[in-house]
Scaffold this motif. Structure first.
Motif, short mmCIF file in Angstrom:
data_model
loop_
_atom_site.label_atom_id
_atom_site.label_comp_id
_atom_site.label_asym_id
_atom_site.label_seq_id
_atom_site.Cartn_x
_atom_site.Cartn_y
_atom_site.Cartn_z
N GLY A 98 22.74 5.39 59.16
CA GLY A 98 22.10 6.57 59.75
C GLY A 98 21.95 6.50 61.26
O GLY A 98 21.95 7.54 61.93
N SER A 99 21.82 5.30 61.83
CA SER A 99 21.68 5.20 63.28
C SER A 99 22.93 5.71 64.00
O SER A 99 22.85 6.26 65.09
CB SER A 99 21.41 3.74 63.68
OG SER A 99 20.15 3.31 63.19
N THR A 100 24.08 5.52 63.37
CA THR A 100 25.34 5.99 63.96
C THR A 100 25.39 7.52 63.97
O THR A 100 25.77 8.13 64.97
CB THR A 100 26.53 5.41 63.17
OG1 THR A 100 26.45 3.98 63.20
CG2 THR A 100 27.85 5.86 63.77
N VAL A 101 25.00 8.14 62.86
CA VAL A 101 24.98 9.60 62.80
C VAL A 101 23.91 10.15 63.75
O VAL A 101 24.13 11.15 64.45
CB VAL A 101 24.71 10.08 61.36
CG1 VAL A 101 24.63 11.61 61.30
CG2 VAL A 101 25.80 9.58 60.42
N GLN A 102 22.76 9.51 63.80
CA GLN A 102 21.70 9.95 64.70
C GLN A 102 22.18 9.94 66.15
O GLN A 102 21.87 10.86 66.92
CB GLN A 102 20.48 9.05 64.54
CG GLN A 102 19.29 9.48 65.39
CD GLN A 102 18.20 8.42 65.40
OE1 GLN A 102 18.44 7.26 65.76
NE2 GLN A 102 17.00 8.79 64.99
#
Length: 424
Positions: free
Chosen positions: A91-95
Motif C-alpha cells: 500500500g505504501s507504493t500505491v499511496q
C-alpha cells in the motif's frame, strides 16, 4: 434481479469452498500437530532527529503553493479518491502514486487529525479527520491508514469519490505483518518473548498455538488474525452470517480492488479509472524489507498460516475473481499489452532516477531513510546525481518514504506540523 442472483450464486459457491477448505485445514492441522525482535516506535532521540530532518531538509522543486482562491477555482483532472491502505500489502507504493498525483494537482487531502493514521485500530470516524483547509470546498484524496467504516468515510468524501484498495496473498501478508509488527501487536510480542526463551522462531511458536497468545478482546490484536479482513472493517475473528452481505457491500463500494500479485495490471486499471499516464503510475517498491528480514516458510508453516487466516483467504479469493472479471471487461490482451508498456516505461524512469536500490538505512540521508523497527530492516533508494532540478524533484518524490511525504504534504496544506499522538 440478475445482479442479485449473481451475488447469491457467487457467495454460495464461496461458502461451499470455505466449508471444504475448513475440513481440509482441520485434517491438516491435526496431522501437522503430530510433527511437532522489539519496538516499532523509534526512540525519543531518533524521533526528534526525524522531525528536525523533515523540518529543515527541503524537497527539491516544490510546486508553488496555491492560494485559497486558486485552490477553490482549479479544475480537477481526476475524481476524488479513497484509498484503503491495508497493512503490508504494498500500500505504501500505491499511496506514493496518489501523493504525487495530489501534490501535482494541489488536491485537498483528508489527513488524520493526529499523526499518520486515523486513530488506528479504531474504526474510522469523521472526528478523526483534520479540518477542511481554508478555501477548499471538499476533500479530494484520503489515503492514510484506517480501519474501514464505509458510512463514516462517505460522510467525509464527495459522493463521486472512487474507492480503491489493495489485497495480497494472505500467507505473504501475514508473514510480513508478523515480522513488521512484532512489538506493537500484543499477541505477536507475547509469542516473541516465548520464542526467545525457547530458542525457536517466533512465527512458528505463535502458529503452533495461536490461541495461547491471541486475546480477541485486546484492541491491539486486530492484525493478529485475518489482518486484511480487519482493515476492511469485517469481522476478522470468525465467520458469521453477515459475511456474504458484507462482501456484497464491499464489492459494490469499491471501484477497484487491486491485487499485489498482479500489480502492474492493477495499475493499468487504476490509470484507466483515474485518467493517468504511465509516468503518473511509475513506482518504486516502498517500505520493503531487507532480504534477511523476510522469513522463509515451509509447507508446514504455510498450512498453519492459511488455517489461522481462513477469512483472509476467502476475502482474497473473492476479490481475485472480481479483479479478473474487471480485467475481462477491459480486455485481457489489451491489459497484458499495456502492463508490459507500463513496465518498460517504469524501468526507464527507474534507471534515470535510482543510483542504488535496497540501500541499508544507515547509508541513506534523513530525507530518504524509511522508518525502521527493531524487528526488521527497511531499505530505501539513493537518487542519481547530475539530474536537472525538475527531474530531481520528480525522482525524490517517487522514492520518498511515507512519513516524510506525509509530513511534507500536511505542512504544505496547513502551514503547520502534524499534531503528535497523545501521551500514553
Amino acid at each position: 434481479m440478475g445482479l442479485r442472483w449473481l451475488w447469491r450464486h457467487r457467495v454460495s459457491a464461496l461458502l461451499a469452498v470455505l466449508v471444504i477448505f475448513l475440513l481440509l485445514t482441520l485434517l491438516a492441522t491435526r496431522s501437522l500437530q503430530n510433527n511437532r525482535t522489539h519496538g516499532l516506535r523509534p526512540t525519543a532521540d531518533r524521533r526528534n532527529q526525524r522531525k528536525a530532518a523533515e523540518k529543515h531538509t527541503p524537497i527539491p522543486h516544490q510546486p508553488a503553493k496555491h492560494t485559497p482562491t486558486a485552490r477553490a477555482e482549479r479544475q480537477r483532472a481526476h475524481p476524488p479518491v479513497v484509498f484503503l491502505k491495508t497493512h503490508r500489502t504494498g500500500g505504501s507504493t500505491v499511496q506514493n502514486i496518489l501523493f504525487r498525483l495530489g501534490e501535482r494537482e494541489s488536491s485537498t487531502f483528508a489527513f488524520p487529525y493526529r499523526t499518520y493514521q486515523f486513530n488506528y485500530p479504531d474504526r474510522f470516524r469523521v472526528a478523526f479527520v483534520d479540518e477542511l483547509p481554508e478555501g477548499s470546498s471538499q476533500f479530494d484524496l484520503l489515503c492514510s491508514h484506517m480501519r474501514l467504516d464505509l458510512t463514516q468515510v462517505r460522510k467525509v468524501m464527495p459522493q463521486n469519490a472512487v474507492f480503491i484498495t489493495l489485497l495480497r496473498d494472505p500467507i505473504k501478508t501475514f508473514e510480513s505483518v508478523f515480522r513488521y509488527h512484532t512489538s506493537t501487536v500484543p499477541a505477536f510480542f507475547s509469542a516473541h518473548r516465548a520464542a526467545a526463551s525457547e530458542g525457536k522462531p517466533a512465527l512458528k511458536v505463535f502458529l503452533d498455538s495461536p490461541e495461547t497468545y491471541w486475546d480477541p478482546k485486546e484492541p491491539g490484536n486486530g492484525l493478529a488474525k485475518n489482518p486484511m479482513s480487519f482493515d476492511m472493517g469485517l469481522n476478522n475473528q470468525k465467520w458469521n452470517g453477515s459475511w456474504p452481505e458484507d462482501l456484497a457491500q464491499l464489492e459494490e463500494a469499491f471501484h477497484l480492488v487491486m491485487i499485489a500479485e498482479h500489480f502492474d495490471e492493477s495499475l493499468v486499471l487504476l490509470g484507466a479509472l483515474l485518467g493517468l499516464e504511465y509516468e503518473d503510475l511509475a513506482y518504486l517498491r516502498l517500505n520493503a524489507r531487507a532480504g534477511n528480514s523476510v522469513t522463509e516458510l515451509d509447507e508446514n508453516i504455510r498450512a498453519k498460516v492459511r488455517t489461522w487466516n481462513v477469512l483472509d483467504t476467502l476475502l482474497y479469493d473473492f476479490f481475485v475473481q472480481v479483479f479478473w472479471e474487471k480485467a475481462a471487461q477491459y480486455g485481457l490482451e489489451r491489459l497484458k499489452a499495456e502492463a508490459a508498456q507500463l513496465r518498460d516505461s517504469t524501468e526507464n524512469i527507474r534507471r534515470k532516477c535510482v543510483s542504488r536500490a535496497a540501500v541499508p538505512p544507515a547509508e541513506l540521508e534523513d530525507l530518504l531513510r524509511p522508518r525502521q523497527t527493531e524487528s526488521v530492516t527497511i531499505v530505501g533508494y539513493e537518487v542519481r546525481g547530475n539530474l536537472s532540478l525538475q527531474d530531481q524533484g520528480f525522482c525524490i518524490r517517487m522514492m520518498l518514504p511515507e512519513l516524510q511525504y506525509h509530513s511534507h504534504l500536511y505542512f504544505k496544506q496547513y502551514g503547520r506540523d502534524m499534531r503528535a499522538a497523545p501521551a500514553d
